[in-house]
Design a protein around this motif. Structure first.
Motif, mmCIF file in Angstrom:
data_model
loop_
_atom_site.group_PDB
_atom_site.id
_atom_site.type_symbol
_atom_site.label_atom_id
_atom_site.label_comp_id
_atom_site.label_asym_id
_atom_site.label_seq_id
_atom_site.Cartn_x
_atom_site.Cartn_y
_atom_site.Cartn_z
ATOM 1 N N PRO A 1 -74.249 63.957 20.337
ATOM 2 C CA PRO A 1 -73.668 64.544 21.547
ATOM 3 C C PRO A 1 -73.858 66.068 21.569
ATOM 4 O O PRO A 1 -73.759 66.735 20.546
ATOM 5 C CB PRO A 1 -72.179 64.192 21.419
ATOM 6 C CG PRO A 1 -71.936 64.112 19.941
ATOM 7 C CD PRO A 1 -73.225 63.599 19.333
ATOM 8 N N GLU B 1 -77.221 62.836 23.793
ATOM 9 C CA GLU B 1 -76.344 62.505 24.917
ATOM 10 C C GLU B 1 -75.700 63.803 25.377
ATOM 11 O O GLU B 1 -75.108 64.529 24.567
ATOM 12 C CB GLU B 1 -75.285 61.477 24.515
ATOM 13 C CG GLU B 1 -74.437 61.027 25.688
ATOM 14 C CD GLU B 1 -73.594 59.795 25.390
ATOM 15 O OE1 GLU B 1 -72.701 59.490 26.203
ATOM 16 O OE2 GLU B 1 -73.827 59.142 24.350
ATOM 17 N N GLU C 1 -68.733 54.108 30.975
ATOM 18 C CA GLU C 1 -67.977 54.307 29.738
ATOM 19 C C GLU C 1 -66.539 53.836 29.884
ATOM 20 O O GLU C 1 -65.876 54.113 30.896
ATOM 21 C CB GLU C 1 -67.994 55.776 29.319
ATOM 22 C CG GLU C 1 -67.297 56.012 27.992
ATOM 23 C CD GLU C 1 -67.467 57.422 27.458
ATOM 24 O OE1 GLU C 1 -66.701 57.783 26.544
ATOM 25 O OE2 GLU C 1 -68.336 58.140 27.954
ATOM 26 N N ASP D 1 -66.182 52.690 24.175
ATOM 27 C CA ASP D 1 -65.389 53.635 23.393
ATOM 28 C C ASP D 1 -63.957 53.124 23.396
ATOM 29 O O ASP D 1 -63.153 53.468 24.257
ATOM 30 C CB ASP D 1 -65.467 55.045 23.987
ATOM 31 C CG ASP D 1 -64.793 56.078 23.096
ATOM 32 O OD1 ASP D 1 -63.984 55.694 22.230
ATOM 33 O OD2 ASP D 1 -65.063 57.290 23.260
ATOM 34 N N HIS E 1 -69.835 54.372 21.510
ATOM 35 C CA HIS E 1 -69.357 55.694 21.115
ATOM 36 C C HIS E 1 -68.490 55.488 19.869
ATOM 37 O O HIS E 1 -67.391 54.929 19.958
ATOM 38 C CB HIS E 1 -68.548 56.356 22.225
ATOM 39 C CG HIS E 1 -69.388 57.105 23.201
ATOM 40 N ND1 HIS E 1 -68.857 57.864 24.221
ATOM 41 C CD2 HIS E 1 -70.733 57.241 23.297
ATOM 42 C CE1 HIS E 1 -69.838 58.410 24.912
ATOM 43 N NE2 HIS E 1 -70.988 58.049 24.369
ATOM 44 N N THR F 1 -73.636 56.547 19.488
ATOM 45 C CA THR F 1 -73.344 57.981 19.461
ATOM 46 C C THR F 1 -72.086 58.217 18.634
ATOM 47 O O THR F 1 -70.988 57.857 19.072
ATOM 48 C CB THR F 1 -73.113 58.535 20.885
ATOM 49 O OG1 THR F 1 -74.262 58.294 21.694
ATOM 50 C CG2 THR F 1 -72.833 60.030 20.838
ATOM 51 N N GLU G 1 -69.203 60.199 18.159
ATOM 52 C CA GLU G 1 -68.757 61.118 19.211
ATOM 53 C C GLU G 1 -67.385 61.720 18.938
ATOM 54 O O GLU G 1 -66.525 61.751 19.818
ATOM 55 C CB GLU G 1 -68.784 60.408 20.579
ATOM 56 C CG GLU G 1 -69.058 61.358 21.722
ATOM 57 C CD GLU G 1 -68.301 61.007 23.000
ATOM 58 O OE1 GLU G 1 -68.632 61.605 24.025
ATOM 59 O OE2 GLU G 1 -67.385 60.176 22.974
#
Length: 277
Positions: free
Chosen positions: A8, A33, A132, A160, A190, A238, A240
């Motif tokens: 990220p 990202e 998301e 996420d 995420h 990711t 994150e």
């Protein structure tokens, strides 16, 4: 199945695009990202760097985020503003877009209109738009997400689940049947660890967060298992963890308790070695 790890830009905004891209490629990430700021000079510089990196690595992954600033407006105005932003992001030829879609206070029907607008843009441009699971969006709560998945079975999510933990003030121990229905729609993870009182622990590898890490990793492993069974060749993750104030900070000095960059790197290495493919 190959796992690709995405870095990220969030928390690295002090770096210009060449410095950032050099830093993440040196760290072993497979893509970026990013929420692109409303700054033409930055975007032009960033896309020039992306062209350079594509020449070296055509498989490099580029995921821009669609995230609208808060504004008092009608749903129709929100849709128009979102469509304009999505078309701008589509013009950058991303791998796909991560969209922060709708609002938690919009009605089901209004959020459905917003989702339909995203699906239409994706269908006409050929660029996938993932949504998301996030507080404040249509996808803020695990249970209330299910009617949207029933109406739009083609929906692709960025999973996420830390946000679900905060909203439900738990590790969702009593909601696994709901999570099981959401997981097949997750196309990108995420990898951030939340807890019952917040979306991010200060360091997921501290012993006091062992259970929280294990629970989140069990969800991630379940997602990977399903994608592997479906014959996927590649899946993107990711790490994150975010900067302060997402990262808890000391009072008065505002000094972050943990090192965001290092935590994300360690999470990448941890998942590379611990997830079963």
């Amino acid at each position: 199945m190959n796992l690709s790890f995405i870095c990220p830009y969030w928390g690295q905004e002090h770096l210009d695009s060449p410095e950032f891209i050099d830093k993440i490629t040196a760290a072993g990430y497979d893509g970026i990202e990013i929420f692109l700021p409303d700054n033409d000079n930055f975007c032009d510089s960033f896309m020039a760097e992306m062209e350079d990196i594509y020449e070296k690595n055509a498989d490099f992954i580029f995921i821009p985020q669609q995230l609208l600033s808060p504004c008092s407006e009608t749903v129709d105005a929100f849709i128009k503003r979102m469509e304009n932003e999505l078309r701008k992001l589509v013009s950058y030829q991303p791998t796909y877009i991560n969209s922060h879609t709708g609002k938690d206070y919009f009605s089901f029907d209004d959020n459905c209109r917003i989702i339909e607008a995203c699906l239409n843009i994706s269908a006409t441009t050929g660029v996938r738009i993932l949504h998301e699971t996030h507080r404040g969006r249509f996808s803020f709560h695990a249970s209330t997400l299910l009617p949207y998945l029933d109406k739009f079975p083609e929906l692709e999510l960025v999973g996420d689940f830390s946000h679900f933990c905060v909203v439900s003030e738990s590790l969702l121990q009593d909601q696994q049947n709901i999570i099981n229905k959401i997981i097949p729609h997750v196309w990108h993870i995420h990898a951030r660890v939340g807890f019952d009182q917040g979306p991010q622990v200060n360091d997921p590898f501290a012993p006091e967060w062992k259970n929280q890490l294990a629970v989140h990793q069990s969800w991630w492993q379940q997602i990977i298992k399903i994608k592997n069974q479906e014959g996927w060749n590649n899946f993107n993750i990711t790490p994150e963890f975010g900067p302060a104030p997402y990262m808890p900070a000391l009072p008065f000095t505002k000094q972050p308790i943990g090192n965001q960059w290092e935590i994300n790197k360690i999470m990448m290495q941890h998942l590379k070695s611990s997830l079963t493919i």
